[in-house]
Design an enzyme around this catalytic site. Structure first.
Site, PDB file in Angstrom:
ATOM      1  N   GLU A  68       0.807  -1.228   0.000  1.00  0.00           N
ATOM      2  CA  GLU A  68       0.000   0.000   0.000  1.00  0.00           C
ATOM      3  C   GLU A  68       0.835   1.272   0.000  1.00  0.00           C
ATOM      4  O   GLU A  68       0.573   2.180  -0.796  1.00  0.00           O
ATOM      5  CB  GLU A  68      -0.991  -0.010   1.165  1.00  0.00           C
ATOM      6  CG  GLU A  68      -2.151  -0.999   1.006  1.00  0.00           C
ATOM      7  CD  GLU A  68      -1.815  -2.419   1.447  1.00  0.00           C
ATOM      8  OE1 GLU A  68      -0.662  -2.651   1.861  1.00  0.00           O
ATOM      9  OE2 GLU A  68      -2.701  -3.288   1.376  1.00  0.00           O
ATOM     10  N   HIS A  95     -10.761  -4.290  10.214  1.00  0.00           N
ATOM     11  CA  HIS A  95     -11.465  -4.265   8.925  1.00  0.00           C
ATOM     12  C   HIS A  95     -12.845  -3.609   9.060  1.00  0.00           C
ATOM     13  O   HIS A  95     -13.745  -3.904   8.289  1.00  0.00           O
ATOM     14  CB  HIS A  95     -11.644  -5.676   8.356  1.00  0.00           C
ATOM     15  CG  HIS A  95     -10.417  -6.232   7.693  1.00  0.00           C
ATOM     16  ND1 HIS A  95      -9.276  -6.534   8.372  1.00  0.00           N
ATOM     17  CD2 HIS A  95     -10.158  -6.540   6.393  1.00  0.00           C
ATOM     18  CE1 HIS A  95      -8.374  -7.016   7.527  1.00  0.00           C
ATOM     19  NE2 HIS A  95      -8.885  -7.027   6.320  1.00  0.00           N
TER      20      HIS A  95
HETATM   21  C1  LIG Z   1      -2.153  -4.470   4.533  1.00  0.00           C
HETATM   22  C2  LIG Z   1      -3.188  -5.360   3.965  1.00  0.00           C
HETATM   23  N1  LIG Z   1      -3.441  -5.298   2.650  1.00  0.00           N
HETATM   24  C3  LIG Z   1      -4.370  -6.103   2.106  1.00  0.00           C
HETATM   25  C4  LIG Z   1      -5.058  -6.989   2.875  1.00  0.00           C
HETATM   26  C5  LIG Z   1      -6.117  -7.892   2.269  1.00  0.00           C
HETATM   27  N2  LIG Z   1      -5.601  -9.273   2.218  1.00  0.00           N
HETATM   28  C6  LIG Z   1      -5.890 -10.137   3.203  1.00  0.00           C
HETATM   29  S1  LIG Z   1      -5.091 -11.583   3.000  1.00  0.00           S
HETATM   30  C7  LIG Z   1      -4.372 -11.065   1.576  1.00  0.00           C
HETATM   31  C8  LIG Z   1      -3.464 -11.977   0.821  1.00  0.00           C
HETATM   32  C9  LIG Z   1      -2.320 -12.429   1.664  1.00  0.00           C
HETATM   33  O1  LIG Z   1      -1.526 -13.298   0.942  1.00  0.00           O
HETATM   34  P1  LIG Z   1      -0.370 -14.082   1.641  1.00  0.00           P
HETATM   35  O2  LIG Z   1       0.449 -13.145   2.477  1.00  0.00           O
HETATM   36  O3  LIG Z   1       0.343 -14.855   0.609  1.00  0.00           O
HETATM   37  O4  LIG Z   1      -1.110 -15.052   2.671  1.00  0.00           O
HETATM   38  P2  LIG Z   1      -2.107 -16.251   2.320  1.00  0.00           P
HETATM   39  O5  LIG Z   1      -3.473 -15.680   2.329  1.00  0.00           O
HETATM   40  O6  LIG Z   1      -1.738 -16.818   1.030  1.00  0.00           O
HETATM   41  O7  LIG Z   1      -1.918 -17.207   3.446  1.00  0.00           O
HETATM   42  C10 LIG Z   1      -4.763  -9.761   1.275  1.00  0.00           C
HETATM   43  C11 LIG Z   1      -4.330  -9.008   0.098  1.00  0.00           C
HETATM   44  C12 LIG Z   1      -4.794  -7.004   4.260  1.00  0.00           C
HETATM   45  N3  LIG Z   1      -5.474  -7.775   5.096  1.00  0.00           N
HETATM   46  N4  LIG Z   1      -3.852  -6.202   4.770  1.00  0.00           N
END
Ligand SMILES: Cc1ncc(C[n+]2csc(CCOP(=O)(O)OP(=O)(O)O)c2C)c(N)n1
Ligand SMILES: [Mg+2]
Lengths: 331, 333
Positions: A60, A129
């Protein structure tokens, strides 16, 4: 007039502006094929391609900064910030950079960008959230802040935001994405700084933003059944603020409650209440009341979360007290 | 300080097996609760990634801290949490680990050193590193493990925290769960270059390991934890793994970003529980009957905990303004 959802309204606004102006592009997480988790942007990448609907990594501060630089040099980025709560991550680029560049450059540089994000609790999404953080950015000179309260506003304000030469932050109510409202087929824009009188009344003014407009309309219904006539006003943008419209209503009804979903302390409600106090004091029959979200982090459990936001019943109860004179000495 | 447990006997292997089955079983139940609309909000399933959490947490003691993610049930179970308090938390009940205030995305278990799940991607990079600073500062030998996804490697905070951890030789292990996706996007579309090279750039020793092989994960974790205790940290591990469900429970139609064949391949050919189970039987460490008995016992425990949580009380409304500050009972009183 046809009815469309708030989500479709935002989608249409973006599509129309992107067709009109090639320099407008979107960037954010999962905005392209996925069309965002709320599916608001579905279909845009098919029309505009991945050069204009750009998926970013979960960075972000990085993509916000990139948007600032892009905006300063001839494009009009729309930054998609998945949840309003993530505004804390982009604060430096938004507030230290985007907000101040025009001023610091003596008017030589512009930052025409839009951050579209959301607010709103009661979705059982817990403390990170569910926040309504518009007061934070409204506090920073140089940023405009729009709070659409229906599909109609969402479309008209988004189009104006994209054409504005300043950084604009739009907070959509994430619980309203599937709510339908009448939206004209033909093009329209909603100017910033023009409040909308949702409902006329004579006994009390309910100034409501975003998610709280519905709440106050429901409160006005409850009050109407009891013979109390409530006026509901939606400022639509809080920066700039249509102070005149709010003052006019306050002078007319002599009683005001300001309702907003941000935390009550140090928030929008306090700002609007004090402006009315300063400029319409001698017209008031009661202290101006503030109703915001409870000053606690948003709890996950429904048993507690529902207690933290203003409800129609709570607004009506306060209105009754103001109208009956009960609270004149209580504040 | 208790030294890390040695994993050289059957009992330890069977505990690892049981812990993996417990995670799978917890998630199957959580998914059902969501699908039957009995769970508020939404949640992210850890199914498929069990060997990562268990392989690492079995190398830790209760004094060692972990930080977890939005996909955090697996870490919580692996670090020693009880089903009952976990299900109560998911359902927002008073007896939940966080009295219902946190829910799935913020579940924390102070009693076993789990500093909490986090709904901000990458949000715990500083927290885990800070826990390691405490350990060094107070002259303890416990370590901190920071779990995070491949997607979190895009957050700048990670680089700031790793730099300081390396400069100050902190006992922290960064455990990157690379499940190939962040939300609906493939890792190669959001991460330029190599993931372990990011840590290596700071002079941090980094390893890549098959995250579906609990023994490989545990052996590596055991070694790195021991060394971190002696001040040889920080370390970085990239664990290659896969999530079986959608990004969150509502992510059902996902063929536009990953194929059914790919999902089937991971589930059928690389499942960490099936693989470990066959190994246990082949090595003569457990019979099929013993394994089935463990499975049945866990299933029963989970069902009982769900039943308990469904009938448990919600917190009293007066709790809404408690815990805003430590020294104030009711912040708004
Ligand atoms: C700072 C932030 N940006 C976006 C999100 C929305 N979001 C939640 S989980 C996620 C993907 C995370 O991917 P990863 O770190 O690979 O973990 P996984 O879900 O694959 O275990 C996103 C974009 C968030 N929660 N926090
Ligand atoms: Mg991932």
């Amino acid at each position: 007039m046809r009815n469309i959802t708030l989500s479709q309204a935002v989608n249409e606004a973006l599509a129309e502006e992107m067709r009109r102006d090639e320099t407008v592009f979107i960037l954010g997480e999962d905005v392209a094929e996925a069309g965002t988790p709320f599916k608001v942007l579905s279909g845009l990448v098919e029309e505009f391609g991945t050069d204009r609907v750009i998926d970013t990594p979960i960075s972000e501060p990085g993509f916000m900064g990139i948007a600032v630089g892009a905006a300063m040099t001839g494009t009009r980025p729309v930054v998609d910030l998945m949840f309003g709560d993530f505004i804390f991550l982009i604060m430096d680029q938004l507030c230290n950079q985007a907000a101040k560049t025009h001023y610091m450059s003596g008017g030589k540089l512009n930052v025409p960008l839009v951050v579209r994000t959301n607010l709103g609790a009661t979705r059982r999404s817990a403390a990170q959230h569910s926040q309504s953080l518009h007061a934070l950015v409204a506090h920073i000179p140089g940023l405009k802040v729009a709070l659409p309260s229906s599909a109609y506003e969402a479309k008209g304000l988004m189009k104006t935001a994209i054409r504005d030469n300043n950084p604009v932050v739009i907070f959509e109510d994430k619980l309203m994405y599937n709510d339908k409202a009448p939206v004209p087929e033909e093009e329209y824009l909603i100017p910033f700084g023009v409040a909308n009188i949702k409902r006329e009344g004579s006994d009390i003014t309910l100034i409501a933003t975003s998610s709280m407009v519905q709440v106050c309309e429901a409160a006005a219904d409850i009050l109407a059944a009891e013979g109390i006539s409530a006026e509901v006003i939606d400022p639509r943008t809080i920066v700039p603020l249509d102070e005149e419209a709010l003052l006019k209503s306050a002078r007319k009804t002599s009683r005001v409650i300001v309702v907003d979903e941000g935390h009550q302390s140090y928030g929008i409600t306090g700002e609007i209440a004090s402006r009315i106090n300063e400029k319409a004091f001698y017209h008031l029959d009661a202290p101006v009341l503030r109703m915001g979200a409870m000053d606690v982090p948003v709890p996950f459990t429904p048993a507690l979360e529902d207690l933290t936001v203003p409800t129609a019943d709570a607004v009506a109860a306060n209105a009754r007290k103001l109208v009956s004179g009960e609270m004149i000495h209580a504040a | 300080m208790s030294p890390a447990k040695k994993k050289t006997n059957t009992e330890d292997y069977l505990r690892m097996y049981r812990q993996m089955v417990r995670i799978r079983s917890f998630e199957d139940n959580a998914n059902q609760l969501y699908l039957s609309a009995k769970m508020p909000g939404l949640t992210h399933m850890y199914s498929g990634e069990e060997a990562v959490a268990v392989g690492i947490c079995e190398a830790l003691t209760d004094n060692d801290r972990i930080t977890s993610t939005h996909r955090g049930h697996g870490h919580c179970v692996a670090k020693g949490a009880e089903f009952k308090e976990m299900f109560c938390e998911l359902l927002g009940k008073e007896e939940g680990y966080c009295r219902g205030k946190g829910g799935s995305m913020h579940i924390a278990d102070q009693s076993h050193g789990n500093l909490g799940a986090n709904a901000i991607v990458g949000g715990s990079m500083g927290i885990a590193t800070g826990a390691a600073l405490t350990s060094k500062y107070l002259g303890r030998d416990d370590v901190a493990v920071c779990f995070f996804g491949d997607g979190a490697t895009a957050q700048g905070l990670m680089y700031e925290a790793m730099n300081m951890a390396a400069l100050w030789k902190l006992p922290v292990i960064y455990a990157c769960e690379n499940n190939g996706y962040s939300e609906y996007t493939k890792t190669e579309e959001i991460a330029a270059g190599s993931i372990i090279a990011r840590a290596q750039a700071f002079g941090i020793e980094a390893h890549q390991v098959d995250g579906q092989d609990v023994l490989a994960v545990n052996a590596l974790a055991q070694r790195l934890v021991d060394r971190a205790r002696k001040g040889e940290g920080p370390f970085f591990i990239e664990l290659m793994t896969y999530r079986y469900h959608g990004h969150h429970v509502g992510d059902i139609n996902r063929e536009y970003y990953r194929s059914k064949e790919e999902e089937r391949d991971w589930k059928e050919n690389r499942d960490p529980i099936i693989r470990f189970r066959s190994w246990l039987v082949e090595e003569g460490l457990a019979s099929e009957a013993e394994i089935e008995a463990i499975n049945a016992e866990v299933k029963k425990d989970a069902a009982e905990a769900v039943e308990y949580a469904l009938n448990a009380k919600y917190p009293d409304p007066s709790e809404v303004d408690m815990h805003v500050f430590t020294d104030v009972k009711h912040a708004l009183a």
